[in-house]
Enzyme design. Structure first.
Site, PDB file in Angstrom:
ATOM      1  N   HIS A  83     -44.125  11.876  14.263  1.00 31.20           N
ATOM      2  CA  HIS A  83     -44.336  12.100  15.658  1.00 31.20           C
ATOM      3  C   HIS A  83     -44.339  13.434  16.478  1.00 31.20           C
ATOM      4  O   HIS A  83     -43.863  13.609  17.428  1.00 31.20           O
ATOM      5  CB  HIS A  83     -43.371  11.092  16.623  1.00 31.20           C
ATOM      6  CG  HIS A  83     -43.790   9.622  16.205  1.00 31.20           C
ATOM      7  ND1 HIS A  83     -44.910   8.987  15.766  1.00 31.20           N
ATOM      8  CD2 HIS A  83     -42.778   8.649  16.509  1.00 31.20           C
ATOM      9  CE1 HIS A  83     -44.897   7.672  15.702  1.00 31.20           C
ATOM     10  NE2 HIS A  83     -43.661   7.432  16.003  1.00 31.20           N
ATOM     11  N   HIS A 126     -46.928   5.370  22.561  1.00 31.00           N
ATOM     12  CA  HIS A 126     -45.615   4.424  21.952  1.00 31.00           C
ATOM     13  C   HIS A 126     -45.198   3.273  22.665  1.00 31.00           C
ATOM     14  O   HIS A 126     -43.824   3.216  22.753  1.00 31.00           O
ATOM     15  CB  HIS A 126     -44.861   5.392  21.339  1.00 31.00           C
ATOM     16  CG  HIS A 126     -44.191   5.085  20.155  1.00 31.00           C
ATOM     17  ND1 HIS A 126     -43.216   4.029  20.113  1.00 31.00           N
ATOM     18  CD2 HIS A 126     -44.484   5.519  18.813  1.00 31.00           C
ATOM     19  CE1 HIS A 126     -42.957   3.908  18.659  1.00 31.00           C
ATOM     20  NE2 HIS A 126     -43.565   4.765  17.885  1.00 31.00           N
ATOM     21  N   GLU A 157     -50.203   0.914  18.213  1.00 36.32           N
ATOM     22  CA  GLU A 157     -50.288   2.411  18.157  1.00 36.32           C
ATOM     23  C   GLU A 157     -51.650   2.477  17.965  1.00 36.32           C
ATOM     24  O   GLU A 157     -51.676   2.590  16.304  1.00 36.32           O
ATOM     25  CB  GLU A 157     -49.132   3.220  17.589  1.00 36.32           C
ATOM     26  CG  GLU A 157     -47.708   2.698  18.095  1.00 36.32           C
ATOM     27  CD  GLU A 157     -46.729   3.330  16.880  1.00 36.32           C
ATOM     28  OE1 GLU A 157     -46.869   4.312  16.454  1.00 36.32           O
ATOM     29  OE2 GLU A 157     -45.839   2.560  16.580  1.00 36.32           O
TER      30      GLU A 157
HETATM   31  C1  GLA Z   1     -43.280   4.396  14.542  1.00 35.37           C
HETATM   32  C2  GLA Z   1     -43.017   4.391  13.293  1.00 35.37           C
HETATM   33  C3  GLA Z   1     -41.767   3.533  12.893  1.00 35.37           C
HETATM   34  C4  GLA Z   1     -40.412   4.257  13.933  1.00 35.37           C
HETATM   35  C5  GLA Z   1     -41.182   4.152  15.351  1.00 35.37           C
HETATM   36  C6  GLA Z   1     -40.089   4.872  16.118  1.00 35.37           C
HETATM   37  O1  GLA Z   1     -43.862   3.185  15.203  1.00 35.37           O
HETATM   38  O2  GLA Z   1     -44.022   3.826  12.356  1.00 35.37           O
HETATM   39  O3  GLA Z   1     -41.376   3.594  11.661  1.00 35.37           O
HETATM   40  O4  GLA Z   1     -40.316   5.624  13.511  1.00 35.37           O
HETATM   41  O5  GLA Z   1     -42.285   4.737  15.529  1.00 35.37           O
HETATM   42  O6  GLA Z   1     -38.876   4.219  16.167  1.00 35.37           O
END
Ligand code: GLA
Length: 351
Positions: free
Chosen positions: A106, A181, A316
């Site tokens: 991220h 997100h 997402e």
């Molecule tokens: C995304 C990732 C997950 C986790 C979340 C945040 O969705 O795929 O594995 O890291 O973000 O907690």
């Protein structure tokens, strides 16, 4: 109607603004300039009762101290994982932050897009209103190449849809993979589970991962697996059969059935039988990461409500994880003469 208020400040003294956007039927969304983050979504259930269906916090301090949940933020520069934080572009090696051992997640640890304060411009049109956020990420920020100028526009329509439009340009080739997100629980954020939500995902295939959640490169069929959501299925029905990844639950990238690259497609539909609320997700992106909240651990969110294990879901819309190191996946490289665009729609209705 769009109104503005203060949402406090960052620990280094930058003001954070809160924008409240309301449509004529009363649906309301709340956005803050830190991370161009969607912090609240009040929508009616089948009896006209409003609840806030997304996760978030009441204060700037809580957003700042949260290091792993990414509630509602604009995520990037590269959402999702990059293997060991490494990639090579135009013959040059890059090493990004390894903030999700052993991988990059991220956009990094210090100055990822969720952690910076964006500029904001509210707007009102006859049947739509919202906020346009902009941020220019300097060359080298979080070790990504190129100065990246980004715009993220949230529009609330008369028909209870949130349209998120992304645009970015760069002065050097650079990987870009943006997403939102938000965590949803259609019974209301703080409800203990999403197991009874009924999910449909418009995908025949998904990207299997290794034990650090990096795709193997294969596009596998969902047929006969707990990932087959081609017909509406209760999320809880098969979640305990999932033992294919270290996430031990839903945290998978689905390859959307799309007729043409960049074409707007319905990615997913979520229906909550209890409230009657329906969320339809549409996107121009090739993939959607369905994350079922396996890393939630009951931390307190808005209005003192705890967000329990698997009590929220993210859809997402994005390019596939680790695309920058997987030549067969659709490319995430943005060149200086190109413009990155994406549209993601979260549309609400009732049944
Ligand atoms: C995304 C990732 C997950 C986790 C979340 C945040 O969705 O795929 O594995 O890291 O973000 O907690």
């Amino acid at each position: 109607m769009v109104s503005k208020a203060s949402f406090g400040e960052t620990s280094d003294g930058k003001n954070i603004d809160l924008y409240t956007v309301k449509n004529p039927s009363g649906m309301t969304i709340r956005l803050i300039t830190r991370g161009a983050t969607l912090i609240g979504v009040d929508v009616p259930d089948r009896d006209g009762r409003f609840d806030d269906v997304v996760f978030g916090f009441d204060t700037a301090e809580e957003y700042e101290s949260d290091k792993y949940q990414y509630f509602g933020c604009t995520t990037g520069r590269c959402a999702n994982r990059i293997a060991e934080g490494k990639f090579i572009l135009d013959g040059k090696d890059y090493q990004l932050a390894v903030n999700n051992d052993p991988n990059h997640l991220h956009g990094g640890a210090q100055r990822s897009l969720d952690k910076v304060v964006w500029a904001a411009e509210p707007f009102e049109k006859p049947h739509a209103r919202g906020v346009k956020f902009s941020y220019t990420s300097p060359d080298g920020e979080e070790n990504y190449p190129g100065e990246l100028a980004i715009e993220v526009t949230y529009t609330l329509t008369d028909k209870n849809a949130i349209r998120i439009q992304y645009k970015a340009t760069t002065d050097k080739a650079t990987p870009v993979n943006l997403t939102n997100h938000s965590y949803f629980n259609l019974s209301g954020a703080g409800d203990p589970t999403i197991n009874d939500h009924v999910l449909t995902i418009n995908a025949d295939r998904y990207t299997p991962v290794d034990d650090t959640l990096i795709p193997t490169g294969e596009l596998a069929s969902v047929e006969g697996t707990p990932l087959d959501f081609r017909t509406p299925t209760r999320i809880g029905e098969r979640v305990d059969q999932l033992n294919d990844t270290a996430a031990l639950g839903y945290d998978h990238n689905f390859v959307l059935n799309q007729d043409a690259e960049g074409e707007m497609t319905t990615a997913a539909v979520v229906y909550d039988p209890a409230s009657g609320r329906v969320l339809t997700v549409r996107t121009t992106e090739p993939g959607v990461q369905f994350y079922g909240g396996n890393f939630l651990r009951g931390d307190t969110g808005k209005a003192g409500k705890p967000y329990a294990y698997r009590s929220g879901l993210c859809l997402e819309t994005q390019h596939f994880p680790n695309s920058i190191n997987t030549p067969d996946f659709p490319s995430v490289v943005l060149e200086p003469d190109q413009t990155y665009t994406q549209t993601c729609v979260y549309a609400f209705s009732v049944r």
